[in-house]
Design a protein around this motif. Structure first.
Motif, mmCIF file in Angstrom:
data_model
loop_
_atom_site.group_PDB
_atom_site.id
_atom_site.type_symbol
_atom_site.label_atom_id
_atom_site.label_comp_id
_atom_site.label_asym_id
_atom_site.label_seq_id
_atom_site.Cartn_x
_atom_site.Cartn_y
_atom_site.Cartn_z
ATOM 1 N N CYS A 91 2.034 3.594 -3.004
ATOM 2 C CA CYS A 91 1.271 4.768 -3.436
ATOM 3 C C CYS A 91 0.850 5.628 -2.240
ATOM 4 O O CYS A 91 0.940 6.840 -2.287
ATOM 5 C CB CYS A 91 0.036 4.353 -4.221
ATOM 6 N N HIS A 92 0.368 4.968 -1.183
ATOM 7 C CA HIS A 92 -0.046 5.721 0.007
ATOM 8 C C HIS A 92 1.142 5.804 0.963
ATOM 9 O O HIS A 92 1.089 5.306 2.086
ATOM 10 C CB HIS A 92 -1.226 5.039 0.700
ATOM 11 N N HIS B 14 -9.460 -1.916 -5.326
ATOM 12 C CA HIS B 14 -8.121 -1.861 -5.927
ATOM 13 C C HIS B 14 -7.927 -3.219 -6.610
ATOM 14 O O HIS B 14 -7.676 -4.213 -5.929
ATOM 15 C CB HIS B 14 -7.030 -1.720 -4.864
ATOM 16 N N CYS C 232 0.848 -1.206 0.000
ATOM 17 C CA CYS C 232 0.000 0.000 0.000
ATOM 18 C C CYS C 232 0.879 1.249 0.000
ATOM 19 O O CYS C 232 0.534 2.268 -0.615
ATOM 20 C CB CYS C 232 -0.917 0.030 1.222
HETATM 21 C C1 HEC Z 1 -0.917 1.699 -7.306
HETATM 22 C C2 HEC Z 1 -1.161 2.699 -6.277
HETATM 23 C C3 HEC Z 1 -1.991 2.272 -5.070
HETATM 24 C C4 HEC Z 1 -1.767 1.196 -4.223
HETATM 25 C C5 HEC Z 1 -0.660 0.160 -4.268
HETATM 26 C C6 HEC Z 1 -2.809 1.260 -3.235
HETATM 27 N N1 HEC Z 1 -3.630 2.325 -3.480
HETATM 28 FE FE1 HEC Z 1 -5.248 2.877 -2.375
HETATM 29 N N2 HEC Z 1 -5.741 4.238 -3.797
HETATM 30 C C7 HEC Z 1 -4.983 4.548 -4.910
HETATM 31 C C8 HEC Z 1 -5.755 5.415 -5.771
HETATM 32 C C9 HEC Z 1 -5.297 5.996 -7.109
HETATM 33 C C10 HEC Z 1 -6.997 5.596 -5.142
HETATM 34 C C11 HEC Z 1 -8.184 6.368 -5.712
HETATM 35 C C12 HEC Z 1 -8.866 5.447 -6.710
HETATM 36 C C13 HEC Z 1 -10.150 5.973 -7.286
HETATM 37 O O1 HEC Z 1 -10.876 6.689 -6.612
HETATM 38 O O2 HEC Z 1 -10.440 5.644 -8.435
HETATM 39 C C14 HEC Z 1 -6.935 4.869 -3.887
HETATM 40 C C15 HEC Z 1 -7.939 4.866 -2.923
HETATM 41 C C16 HEC Z 1 -7.830 4.266 -1.677
HETATM 42 C C17 HEC Z 1 -8.768 4.399 -0.605
HETATM 43 C C18 HEC Z 1 -9.977 5.310 -0.613
HETATM 44 C C19 HEC Z 1 -9.555 6.689 -0.164
HETATM 45 C C20 HEC Z 1 -10.576 7.765 -0.374
HETATM 46 O O3 HEC Z 1 -10.434 8.801 0.292
HETATM 47 O O4 HEC Z 1 -11.475 7.634 -1.194
HETATM 48 C C21 HEC Z 1 -8.330 3.623 0.427
HETATM 49 C C22 HEC Z 1 -8.987 3.447 1.780
HETATM 50 C C23 HEC Z 1 -7.128 2.987 -0.007
HETATM 51 N N3 HEC Z 1 -6.845 3.415 -1.288
HETATM 52 C C24 HEC Z 1 -6.387 2.089 0.735
HETATM 53 C C25 HEC Z 1 -5.366 1.301 0.214
HETATM 54 C C26 HEC Z 1 -4.782 0.173 0.886
HETATM 55 C C27 HEC Z 1 -5.174 -0.315 2.269
HETATM 56 C C28 HEC Z 1 -3.837 -0.340 0.058
HETATM 57 C C29 HEC Z 1 -3.028 -1.573 0.237
HETATM 58 C C30 HEC Z 1 -3.785 -2.798 0.470
HETATM 59 C C31 HEC Z 1 -3.820 0.502 -1.140
HETATM 60 N N4 HEC Z 1 -4.777 1.471 -1.017
HETATM 61 C C32 HEC Z 1 -2.968 0.347 -2.206
HETATM 62 C C33 HEC Z 1 -3.726 4.092 -5.178
HETATM 63 C C34 HEC Z 1 -3.157 2.954 -4.594
#
Ligand code: HEC
Length: 323
Positions: A215-216, A282, A212
């Protein structure tokens, strides 16, 4: 005597802003033409809560940004002042001063000043609907002697002008002060080992192990870049709309996960009704990974003081109308 009061007046407008930050955090960048000052921040706060900033006087910025929700709003999307449907989910406003790009999918919006004009004047969709009514702003706000004084003190270099430029600048200054750096996770990272429950600590480890953080990552849990984690959205091209590149279709800016447990519903279209659903969407990540530990970690990102801090609340003695 006269001289002394002139200096005092000048001081009120130009005194250096004191950022209250943890020792390891650097002050955010501030555009050279919009220096911070206490009066400008206070003006921005009043404007943020003032419905006179919308075409028919029914919608303040705060209509979509509720403090108790981390300054998100609880709706999937939100209709504008004339009822036109909103397109994208309202993001939270914690630590926006440090974001090099704003909005879900437009890298051209690099300052809070520029962003503020989008809801005010934007036509796709119409939000506050002031495009044809820009001349209304000085008329409406200028009726209030208190506003006139505040603009004069906040913008001495612009002769206290009341217009979209100064309104956006004050809103930006206020939003730069919306700082959430006191979540249990922050305290844990600062060495307070029991600020996080064992479950949340386990979740933090999972968060890293699952990738995670790719990106985050970082202090605000975003890389400020654009990714397509869900494939294409037939209703929204994402970054491609701004870049014109077909390969950018479906790419959206990684949201910061600050206060994420209270900013739902989630994702750019607000279609995820739970954090588990947001994670499951995701594509590459199996849904069983939204474990209780991971969710406990995400909950530890909430800065409870930020949600009730009176410095961000509606001022009780507002120049504009009460909401
Ligand atoms: C490749 C990059 C990437 C990875 C790896 C990733 N994320 Fe994300 N995440 C994003 C993006 C881009 C969005 C927004 C997607 C959309 O709205 O279409 C998002 C959205 C989210 C959201 C919603 C946030 C909101 O305010 O709407 C959460 C919660 C989240 N991710 C948690 C996680 C977790 C937990 C993991 C690991 C299991 C993870 N992400 C892995 C890129 C990533």
């Amino acid at each position: 005597m006269l001289l002394a009061s002139a200096v005092l007046l000048l001081g009120a407008g130009t005194a250096r802003w004191h950022w209250r930050l943890p020792p390891d955090v650097q002050a955010p960048p501030v555009p050279a033409d919009n220096a911070m000052s206490a009066i400008k921040v206070e003006l921005g706060r009043r404007l943020f809560y003032d419905a006179d900033l919308s075409a028919n006087g029914t919608m303040a910025c705060a209509a979509c940004y509720e403090q108790k929700r981390g300054f998100a709003d609880g709706n999937a999307t939100r209709p504008g002042v004339h009822g036109e449907p909103g397109r994208r989910n309202v993001p939270g406003l914690a630590n926006v001063a440090w974001r090099p790009v704003l909005t879900w999918g437009d890298p051209r919006v690099t300052t809070l000043e520029a962003q503020a004009t989008i809801p005010l004047l934007g036509e796709r969709p119409v939000e506050m609907g002031m495009k044809a009514l820009e001349a209304e702003l000085p008329r409406r706000l200028g009726r209030d002697a208190c506003y006139v004084r505040m603009f004069a003190r906040a913008f001495p270099g612009r002769m206290g002008r009341i217009d979209t430029g100064t309104v956006s600048a004050a809103l930006a200054a206020f939003q730069r002060t919306m700082i959430a750096l006191d979540s249990p996770w922050d305290r844990y990272r600062a060495g307070e080992m029991d600020a996080l429950s064992p479950l949340a600590r386990q979740g933090a480890a999972q968060f890293a192990a699952l990738g995670c953080t790719a990106c985050h990552g970082g202090r605000d849990l975003t890389d400020d870049r654009y990714h397509a984690v869900r494939g294409r959205d037939p209703h929204d091209e994402g970054l491609a709309e701004a870049s014109g590149l077909a390969s950018d279709a479906g790419r959206f800016r990684t949201p910061s996960l600050r206060n994420v447990a209270v900013t739902g519903p989630w994702l750019h279209d607000g279609t995820a009704k739970s954090l588990a659903a947001a994670i499951a969407r995701h594509g590459a990540i199996p849904s069983e990974d939204a474990s209780p530990a991971l969710l406990a970690f995400l909950e530890s990102l909430t800065d409870a003081a930020f949600l009730t801090d009176p410095r961000y609340a509606m001022p009780d003695r507002a120049c504009g109308r009460r909401l």
